[in-house]
Design an enzyme around this catalytic site. Sequence first.
Site, PDB file in Angstrom:
ATOM      1  N   CYS A 158       0.831  -1.214   0.000  1.00  0.00           N
ATOM      2  CA  CYS A 158       0.000   0.000   0.000  1.00  0.00           C
ATOM      3  C   CYS A 158       0.864   1.263   0.000  1.00  0.00           C
ATOM      4  O   CYS A 158       1.674   1.453   0.907  1.00  0.00           O
ATOM      5  CB  CYS A 158      -0.926  -0.002   1.213  1.00  0.00           C
ATOM      6  SG  CYS A 158      -1.764   1.578   1.441  1.00  0.00           S
TER       7      CYS A 158
ATOM      8  N   CYS B 195       0.695   3.328   3.342  1.00  0.00           N
ATOM      9  CA  CYS B 195       1.070   2.762   4.634  1.00  0.00           C
ATOM     10  C   CYS B 195       2.456   3.265   5.062  1.00  0.00           C
ATOM     11  O   CYS B 195       3.298   3.559   4.212  1.00  0.00           O
ATOM     12  CB  CYS B 195       1.068   1.226   4.554  1.00  0.00           C
ATOM     13  SG  CYS B 195      -0.553   0.513   4.948  1.00  0.00           S
TER      14      CYS B 195
ATOM     15  N   ASN C  17      -1.478  14.022  -5.365  1.00  0.00           N
ATOM     16  CA  ASN C  17      -1.905  12.799  -6.032  1.00  0.00           C
ATOM     17  C   ASN C  17      -0.823  12.417  -7.048  1.00  0.00           C
ATOM     18  O   ASN C  17      -0.353  13.257  -7.810  1.00  0.00           O
ATOM     19  CB  ASN C  17      -3.245  13.042  -6.739  1.00  0.00           C
ATOM     20  CG  ASN C  17      -3.894  11.744  -7.197  1.00  0.00           C
ATOM     21  OD1 ASN C  17      -3.266  10.940  -7.885  1.00  0.00           O
ATOM     22  ND2 ASN C  17      -5.136  11.534  -6.820  1.00  0.00           N
TER      23      ASN C  17
ATOM     24  N   HIS D 183      -6.724   2.139   1.596  1.00  0.00           N
ATOM     25  CA  HIS D 183      -6.188   2.862   2.766  1.00  0.00           C
ATOM     26  C   HIS D 183      -6.988   4.160   2.951  1.00  0.00           C
ATOM     27  O   HIS D 183      -7.207   4.885   1.997  1.00  0.00           O
ATOM     28  CB  HIS D 183      -4.701   3.160   2.550  1.00  0.00           C
ATOM     29  CG  HIS D 183      -4.000   3.598   3.803  1.00  0.00           C
ATOM     30  ND1 HIS D 183      -3.073   2.831   4.459  1.00  0.00           N
ATOM     31  CD2 HIS D 183      -4.134   4.718   4.549  1.00  0.00           C
ATOM     32  CE1 HIS D 183      -2.638   3.472   5.534  1.00  0.00           C
ATOM     33  NE2 HIS D 183      -3.274   4.626   5.610  1.00  0.00           N
TER      34      HIS D 183
ATOM     35  N   HIS E 170      -8.398   7.511   2.976  1.00  0.00           N
ATOM     36  CA  HIS E 170      -7.919   8.790   2.451  1.00  0.00           C
ATOM     37  C   HIS E 170      -9.081   9.594   1.897  1.00  0.00           C
ATOM     38  O   HIS E 170     -10.152   9.051   1.614  1.00  0.00           O
ATOM     39  CB  HIS E 170      -6.864   8.566   1.371  1.00  0.00           C
ATOM     40  CG  HIS E 170      -7.400   7.971   0.102  1.00  0.00           C
ATOM     41  ND1 HIS E 170      -7.759   6.646  -0.006  1.00  0.00           N
ATOM     42  CD2 HIS E 170      -7.663   8.530  -1.106  1.00  0.00           C
ATOM     43  CE1 HIS E 170      -8.200   6.403  -1.236  1.00  0.00           C
ATOM     44  NE2 HIS E 170      -8.167   7.529  -1.920  1.00  0.00           N
TER      45      HIS E 170
ATOM     46  N   GLN F 287      -9.810  13.324  -0.641  1.00  0.00           N
ATOM     47  CA  GLN F 287      -9.113  14.077  -1.683  1.00  0.00           C
ATOM     48  C   GLN F 287      -9.668  15.485  -1.805  1.00  0.00           C
ATOM     49  O   GLN F 287     -10.791  15.760  -1.405  1.00  0.00           O
ATOM     50  CB  GLN F 287      -9.257  13.370  -3.035  1.00  0.00           C
ATOM     51  CG  GLN F 287      -8.692  11.967  -3.061  1.00  0.00           C
ATOM     52  CD  GLN F 287      -8.857  11.285  -4.412  1.00  0.00           C
ATOM     53  OE1 GLN F 287      -8.309  11.703  -5.406  1.00  0.00           O
ATOM     54  NE2 GLN F 287      -9.645  10.220  -4.432  1.00  0.00           N
TER      55      GLN F 287
ATOM     56  N   CYS G 274     -31.962  32.746   3.311  1.00  0.00           N
ATOM     57  CA  CYS G 274     -31.104  31.694   2.745  1.00  0.00           C
ATOM     58  C   CYS G 274     -31.949  30.423   2.694  1.00  0.00           C
ATOM     59  O   CYS G 274     -32.560  30.033   3.695  1.00  0.00           O
ATOM     60  CB  CYS G 274     -29.884  31.485   3.639  1.00  0.00           C
ATOM     61  SG  CYS G 274     -29.127  29.853   3.467  1.00  0.00           S
TER      62      CYS G 274
ATOM     63  N   CYS H  16     -30.957  27.809   5.308  1.00  0.00           N
ATOM     64  CA  CYS H  16     -31.381  28.174   6.667  1.00  0.00           C
ATOM     65  C   CYS H  16     -32.863  27.837   6.848  1.00  0.00           C
ATOM     66  O   CYS H  16     -33.277  27.302   7.881  1.00  0.00           O
ATOM     67  CB  CYS H  16     -31.170  29.667   6.918  1.00  0.00           C
ATOM     68  SG  CYS H  16     -29.455  30.125   7.226  1.00  0.00           S
TER      69      CYS H  16
ATOM     70  N   GLU I 124     -31.761   7.854 -14.838  1.00  0.00           N
ATOM     71  CA  GLU I 124     -31.054   8.926 -14.144  1.00  0.00           C
ATOM     72  C   GLU I 124     -30.190   9.715 -15.132  1.00  0.00           C
ATOM     73  O   GLU I 124     -30.133  10.945 -15.077  1.00  0.00           O
ATOM     74  CB  GLU I 124     -30.180   8.355 -13.027  1.00  0.00           C
ATOM     75  CG  GLU I 124     -30.956   7.802 -11.828  1.00  0.00           C
ATOM     76  CD  GLU I 124     -31.592   6.438 -12.054  1.00  0.00           C
ATOM     77  OE1 GLU I 124     -31.360   5.821 -13.121  1.00  0.00           O
ATOM     78  OE2 GLU I 124     -32.328   5.973 -11.163  1.00  0.00           O
TER      79      GLU I 124
END
Lengths: 333, 333
Positions: free
Chosen positions: B45, B48, B74, B162, B164, B166, B194, B197, B307
Site C-alpha cells: 500500500c 502505509c 496525487n 487505505h 484517504h 481528496q 437563505c 437556513c 437517471e
Amino acid sequence: MPELRQNIATKEWVILATERARRPEEFVQPQRPLTEDRPELEESCPFCPGNEEPELEVMRIPERGPWQLRVVHNKYPALQIEGERMRTFEGVHRQITGVGYHEVLVESPLHNTCPALESAIEVSLMLEAFKIRGREIAQDPRIEQIIYFKNHGDRAGTSLVHPHTQLIGLPIVPYSIRARTEEARRYFDDTGRCVLCHMLSDELQEYQRVVAKSKYFVAFIPYAALSPFHIWVLPRRHESSFLNASAHELADLGNLMRQVLRKLYVGLRDPDYNYVIRSAPLHDLGTEYLHWYVTIVPRVTRSAGFELGSGMFINVAWPEMSAAFLREVDEAA
Amino acid sequence: MPELRQNIATKEWVILATERARRPEEFVQPQRPLTEDRPELEESCPFCPGNEEPELEVMRIPERGPWQLRVVHNKYPALQIEGERMRTFEGVHRQITGVGYHEVLVESPLHNTCPALESAIEVSLMLEAFKIRGREIAQDPRIEQIIYFKNHGDRAGTSLVHPHTQLIGLPIVPYSIRARTEEARRYFDDTGRCVLCHMLSDELQEYQRVVAKSKYFVAFIPYAALSPFHIWVLPRRHESSFLNASAHELADLGNLMRQVLRKLYVGLRDPDYNYVIRSAPLHDLGTEYLHWYVTIVPRVTRSAGFELGSGMFINVAWPEMSAAFLREVDEAA
C-alpha cells in the site's frame, strides 16, 4: 497537459486527464460471458416466450402469432397510471402525486441477444414501437416529459438480462432538462442558430470525432465527452421531438445505432452501457432551438465523489483517439 | 401511491417509489470483509507507513516523529499545478488549460480504519487539515472552486482502500454549482432568506428526518433525498464557505460526522459511500445566500439510464423511515 473542455450545448465541463489517460485498447472488457453466450431461452426469465403475463401487455408486434417485440407495463412501476396529478407546495415541501407511465419494451423473444446482435430491422422496429407508445402517452395531459432508456449489463443498472428498453412518462419536466432547454434558448437568442445544428456541422467538418454516419444521422464522440466512448447520435434534420421523426429516419437510425453498438460490442468486448433518447418536453417543444438525439454511454469507468460534488467528470480517454479506434472497428466481424 | 418530491434548494426532483420500496433493514450489506477486517499494515500500500514518497508530501501532522495524518500530491493528478490558466474559446470549442490542485489526505497510518472507526479527534483533524490546505489553495488566483470528497469502497469509486480523502482545486466553477448558486440567489431575492437556513429550521421543527445533531450542526435526510440514506450535515450558523468554519465548529463536526458514519457502519454493515464538502466558489462567495454543508451518499443502489436521461433519481427508501432507522442505531455498539 490536462485540458478542461466545455460542451457548448450542456455547458458541462470535463477534465481530460493526461496523467491517468488510457489507450482505447485498455477499455476492452475482461473475460466474462458475452451476451451471445447466454441460453436462447431461460425458464425463469419473465420476458422469455412462455412466461408472458397477458394482463401487463400494452402492445405486441405482430399482433397475432409468435411475437417479435412486446411492450408491457413494468411490473414494479416507478409511477402509477391512475390518479390525478396534484401539486402540494407547502413551505419547503414541494410534492406532486406520482402519476405517470413506466413501460418495458421487450426487444426480442431471444434471451441472448442485444441491439449489437440484432438485425437493423429489429432495432428500427424498437424505435418505431417507442414512437407509437410515445405518441399515445403524449395525448395524456398529465404527462410533460418522456424518458426512453436502455440499461445493458450490471454496471449500467439492469436487473433483468433479457434484452429490453424502458420508457418513463413523467408528470413534470426534470430540472436538468429545464436547464438544457434554457441554455439552448439562450444560444438561439444570441446567435440565431440551434446549438446542436452548429455542433453537428462542426463535427462533420472536423471529422476526427465522428464514429459513423448515415443518410439522416451522424454518430460522434462530443468534443467535451464526459466519459470514455460517450457517443451522441444526432439527426441531420433539425427537429426537437423524437416523436416527429419519420419512418425513413427511424429505419436509418436503427441501422446506424446497430452499427455503432456493434462497434462497441466487437471493439470493447460487450461493455455494459446505457442509451437514452433525449427529446423535447411535450408541452414546451422549443421547435426552433431544441434538437432531439440519442446518447450512448458505455459504463467502463466509475464516477465517484468528485463527480458527485462538482457535477463534472474526469475523462481518461481522449475523444479523438476513441473515435479513431471505433471508426476502425469492423462491425461486420 | 408514489410521490415526486422537489428539493427546494437544488430544484431536483426525485421519485419516491412505492411498488419497489424497501425497508431500511433490506439495505444492510451482504457478508463481505469489513474495513476493520483488513490488516493494519499492507506492504504493497503506497499510503502505509514505510512506503511514503517524500517528494509528494505537502504537509504532515505532527511535523516530527511518526505521522498521524499526511497530505500528499496525487501521484496521478487530474490537474497540473504548474502553468498558466488560458481560455481558448473558438466556435463550438471551449477549452481551458488543466491547471489546478489534486491532493490526497491520508487520514491515518492504519490501513484498516475509516472515519466510522476513528476517534472524533481524528475526523476533526482531517477537517482541519482540509481547511489549512483549502485556505492555502484559495490564495492562488487561478483557482475558482475546491471540491473536497471521499470515496469509501469499490462502489464509491475508490481505487486504494487505505483511508484517504481528496481535494481538487479547479480553474473554473462547474456548471452545476453555478446553477445551484443562481437558484439560491433567486430564493434569497424572492424571500429574503437563505434557502438552506429555511430548510434547516423546517427539518428541526418536523424532526422526523433528523439523524443526529450537535451544538453547531444538524444531520438529516432531506425531504427530497435522491437515494437511500442520503444525508446532509448543515452548520446551524449561516456561512457560505467551509474555509470560514471555526475550530470549535470543526471539532464539533468531526464528532458528529464520526457519529453519523458510525451509524451507517453499524446499521448497514460498512456500506460504500461518498462524502463531499460543498462550499462556495472562491471568487463568488454569495455570502448572504450560499450555505456550506457536507453530503454523505451511501452507494447502496445503482443509477441507470433513467437517471442519465432525466438527471432525476428513483429513491426506493422513504427518507422518514431511513432517518428513524438511523436514529435508533446505537453507534456506540
